[in-house]
Design an enzyme around this catalytic site. Sequence first.
Site, PDB file in Angstrom:
ATOM      1  N   HIS A  61       0.877  -1.183   0.000  1.00 15.05           N
ATOM      2  CA  HIS A  61       0.000   0.000   0.000  1.00 15.05           C
ATOM      3  C   HIS A  61       0.909   1.227   0.000  1.00 15.05           C
ATOM      4  O   HIS A  61       2.015   1.171   0.545  1.00 15.05           O
ATOM      5  CB  HIS A  61      -0.830   0.088   1.283  1.00 15.05           C
ATOM      6  CG  HIS A  61      -1.842  -0.995   1.478  1.00 15.05           C
ATOM      7  ND1 HIS A  61      -1.603  -2.110   2.230  1.00 15.05           N
ATOM      8  CD2 HIS A  61      -3.118  -1.104   1.040  1.00 15.05           C
ATOM      9  CE1 HIS A  61      -2.694  -2.878   2.247  1.00 15.05           C
ATOM     10  NE2 HIS A  61      -3.618  -2.296   1.520  1.00 15.05           N
ATOM     11  N   ASP A  64       1.884   1.895   3.560  1.00 18.96           N
ATOM     12  CA  ASP A  64       2.739   0.931   4.276  1.00 18.96           C
ATOM     13  C   ASP A  64       4.163   1.476   4.349  1.00 18.96           C
ATOM     14  O   ASP A  64       4.933   1.121   5.244  1.00 18.96           O
ATOM     15  CB  ASP A  64       2.821  -0.412   3.528  1.00 18.96           C
ATOM     16  CG  ASP A  64       1.513  -1.178   3.541  1.00 18.96           C
ATOM     17  OD1 ASP A  64       0.685  -0.927   4.415  1.00 18.96           O
ATOM     18  OD2 ASP A  64       1.340  -2.052   2.658  1.00 18.96           O
ATOM     19  N   GLU A 193     -10.888  -5.602  -5.517  1.00 22.29           N
ATOM     20  CA  GLU A 193     -10.900  -6.698  -4.540  1.00 22.29           C
ATOM     21  C   GLU A 193     -12.114  -6.566  -3.627  1.00 22.29           C
ATOM     22  O   GLU A 193     -12.275  -5.568  -2.928  1.00 22.29           O
ATOM     23  CB  GLU A 193      -9.609  -6.661  -3.707  1.00 22.29           C
ATOM     24  CG  GLU A 193      -9.597  -7.708  -2.601  1.00 22.29           C
ATOM     25  CD  GLU A 193      -8.307  -7.701  -1.793  1.00 22.29           C
ATOM     26  OE1 GLU A 193      -7.274  -7.208  -2.288  1.00 22.29           O
ATOM     27  OE2 GLU A 193      -8.351  -8.192  -0.652  1.00 22.29           O
ATOM     28  N   GLU A 231      -9.930 -12.466  -3.364  1.00 23.30           N
ATOM     29  CA  GLU A 231      -9.157 -13.050  -2.257  1.00 23.30           C
ATOM     30  C   GLU A 231      -9.882 -14.315  -1.841  1.00 23.30           C
ATOM     31  O   GLU A 231     -11.099 -14.299  -1.614  1.00 23.30           O
ATOM     32  CB  GLU A 231      -9.054 -12.062  -1.087  1.00 23.30           C
ATOM     33  CG  GLU A 231      -8.310 -12.676   0.101  1.00 23.30           C
ATOM     34  CD  GLU A 231      -7.983 -11.688   1.208  1.00 23.30           C
ATOM     35  OE1 GLU A 231      -7.508 -10.569   0.909  1.00 23.30           O
ATOM     36  OE2 GLU A 231      -8.226 -12.031   2.380  1.00 23.30           O
ATOM     37  N   HIS A 234     -12.021 -13.990   1.278  1.00 24.44           N
ATOM     38  CA  HIS A 234     -13.137 -13.048   1.145  1.00 24.44           C
ATOM     39  C   HIS A 234     -14.341 -13.697   0.471  1.00 24.44           C
ATOM     40  O   HIS A 234     -15.483 -13.360   0.768  1.00 24.44           O
ATOM     41  CB  HIS A 234     -12.705 -11.805   0.364  1.00 24.44           C
ATOM     42  CG  HIS A 234     -11.689 -10.968   1.087  1.00 24.44           C
ATOM     43  ND1 HIS A 234     -11.113  -9.854   0.546  1.00 24.44           N
ATOM     44  CD2 HIS A 234     -11.147 -11.094   2.330  1.00 24.44           C
ATOM     45  CE1 HIS A 234     -10.275  -9.320   1.414  1.00 24.44           C
ATOM     46  NE2 HIS A 234     -10.270 -10.063   2.505  1.00 24.44           N
ATOM     47  N   ASP A 269     -12.375 -11.789   8.931  1.00 24.40           N
ATOM     48  CA  ASP A 269     -11.267 -11.958   7.982  1.00 24.40           C
ATOM     49  C   ASP A 269     -10.003 -12.415   8.729  1.00 24.40           C
ATOM     50  O   ASP A 269      -9.107 -11.618   8.987  1.00 24.40           O
ATOM     51  CB  ASP A 269     -11.035 -10.603   7.292  1.00 24.40           C
ATOM     52  CG  ASP A 269     -10.226 -10.727   6.039  1.00 24.40           C
ATOM     53  OD1 ASP A 269     -10.026 -11.857   5.562  1.00 24.40           O
ATOM     54  OD2 ASP A 269      -9.783  -9.685   5.527  1.00 24.40           O
ATOM     55  N   ASP A 271      -7.546 -14.275   7.793  1.00 26.72           N
ATOM     56  CA  ASP A 271      -6.295 -14.225   7.007  1.00 26.72           C
ATOM     57  C   ASP A 271      -5.250 -15.252   7.453  1.00 26.72           C
ATOM     58  O   ASP A 271      -4.101 -14.896   7.737  1.00 26.72           O
ATOM     59  CB  ASP A 271      -5.688 -12.806   7.060  1.00 26.72           C
ATOM     60  CG  ASP A 271      -6.411 -11.832   6.155  1.00 26.72           C
ATOM     61  OD1 ASP A 271      -6.988 -12.264   5.139  1.00 26.72           O
ATOM     62  OD2 ASP A 271      -6.372 -10.623   6.460  1.00 26.72           O
ATOM     63  N   ASP A 301      -1.564 -12.731   0.779  1.00 27.42           N
ATOM     64  CA  ASP A 301      -2.255 -11.784   1.651  1.00 27.42           C
ATOM     65  C   ASP A 301      -2.817 -12.499   2.879  1.00 27.42           C
ATOM     66  O   ASP A 301      -4.012 -12.763   2.961  1.00 27.42           O
ATOM     67  CB  ASP A 301      -3.364 -11.064   0.873  1.00 27.42           C
ATOM     68  CG  ASP A 301      -3.924  -9.893   1.674  1.00 27.42           C
ATOM     69  OD1 ASP A 301      -3.331  -9.564   2.721  1.00 27.42           O
ATOM     70  OD2 ASP A 301      -4.948  -9.323   1.274  1.00 27.42           O
TER      71      ASP A 301
HETATM   72  C1  3MF Z   1      -8.229  -6.541   3.438  1.00 25.24           C
HETATM   73  C2  3MF Z   1      -7.321  -6.920   2.367  1.00 25.24           C
HETATM   74  C3  3MF Z   1      -6.389  -5.864   1.960  1.00 25.24           C
HETATM   75  C4  3MF Z   1      -6.198  -5.796   0.490  1.00 25.24           C
HETATM   76  C5  3MF Z   1      -5.233  -4.715   0.175  1.00 25.24           C
HETATM   77  C6  3MF Z   1      -4.959  -4.620  -1.282  1.00 25.24           C
HETATM   78  C7  3MF Z   1      -4.896  -5.308   3.713  1.00 25.24           C
HETATM   79  O1  3MF Z   1      -8.995  -7.563   3.863  1.00 25.24           O
HETATM   80  O2  3MF Z   1      -7.335  -8.033   1.898  1.00 25.24           O
HETATM   81  O3  3MF Z   1      -5.161  -6.098   2.601  1.00 25.24           O
HETATM   82  O4  3MF Z   1      -5.759  -7.003  -0.053  1.00 25.24           O
HETATM   83  O5  3MF Z   1      -5.752  -3.518   0.649  1.00 25.24           O
HETATM   84  O6  3MF Z   1      -5.660  -3.641  -1.855  1.00 25.24           O
HETATM   85 MG    MG Z   2      -8.405 -10.957   4.006  1.00 25.42          MG
HETATM   86 MG    MG Z   3      -6.556  -9.009   0.166  1.00 29.22          MG
END
Ligand code: 3MF
Ligand code: MG
Ligand code: MG
Length: 396
Positions: A61, A64, A193, A231, A234, A269, A271, A301
Amino acid sequence: MTACGGAYSPETRRKYYISGPQWAAAYQGQALFHAPTRHAIDFEEVIREYAKIGIGYWTTHDTDVIPYEALLKDEQWRIVERIKSALRENGLQCSMVTTETFHHAVWAASPAAEAPQVREYAALRLANTVRIGHELGASFVVYWPGSLGYYVQGAIDETQMLRWYADGLNAACEADIQIAQQHGRPTLKHCLEAKPFEPQAEILLPTSDAMLAFISSGLLTHPEMVGLNPEYLHELMWGAAPRASLARALLAGKLFHFDINDGYRLKHDVDIAVGLVNPLDWLNVLVLLRSHGYNGPFNLDYKPPRTTSNRGVFSVSFPTAVDRFITLWEMAGDVIADPIVQEATDALKAGGEPADSRDAEAIAAANRELLTLHELIAHRMVQILIGAHRGRHYSV
Ligand code: 3MF
Ligand code: MG
Ligand code: MG
């Protein structure tokens, strides 16, 4: 790691289009109800460690790496130069850049808020990210409109907010066309996304399918430049079959980029790293992508869990995630080439004995035995996943 039977070499890992996000490695374990468990690290360390592991691509980002005070000022270019040196010295490439449009207070009412100043600022930030992307040699730019929505309904008109959001994307594509020309580079691939929940309570583009509809709604001036970055988690979060979501994106020619991770259905989420929760589903997803020639990036991710230390992030979390991905990718190749899967698939496609095409009972009867092969194929995939297709001892 040694006790686990070893690992792929960095050279092998580098052969895959696998990217490591700055934010994933630098994640400190914090959440609304959780304090950080790891100390902060900078992009120089992340890039150096990714290089040692054999992760060949890096994604980020804007915020970041660039503090808010430096954004859109000369100072940001000094940071971009430092990033370029770090990438060069470590033999990494930047594949994707993305604008943070969710964390700062300015996005409280979304990047497509009523106030024209917010939308103007969003347009500046999106164009700036495109410029940074070209400067760093990226090919993709991602948009996660997680703040495009609301907590309390009634105040916003959804159709208006979506039009304003399209204006922002259109401006980014226009800026890209000009900047790409100045750099003598192709334009970037712009990837949307979706995530069904968080951080707004209600999200206007909650799924990849909603985004496909948005891309072809007529609101975008360059729909050919815009595709998806689905994703895995997601899609699972809203209860989708990720493989079916990806199939719909493939059919639309819009599967540009893919965020890979894992987690649980109908939860937040979390992750988790690829393949730790649903390895069989992941094998299925990769069979689909391999058999349809997907050649875009696989972006790691995920968030190393809070129980993993700073050292563990690079000694266990990232190398094991990459290695599980490569193993599953190779297994997907095994599935595609497997003689049993092939024979069963061919038999299913050939269909049963000829039957009167007006007679439903006769058609069902002709295919009844054949359809048992569905379950046999599923068994074979589990065998390939656990290695039992190579033979095993039955104890009776
Ligand atoms: C949030 C995400 C994000 C996106 C990222 C790319 C922090 O759930 O998945 O990661 O992948 O913003 O645009
Ligand atoms: Mg995620
Ligand atoms: Mg993502």
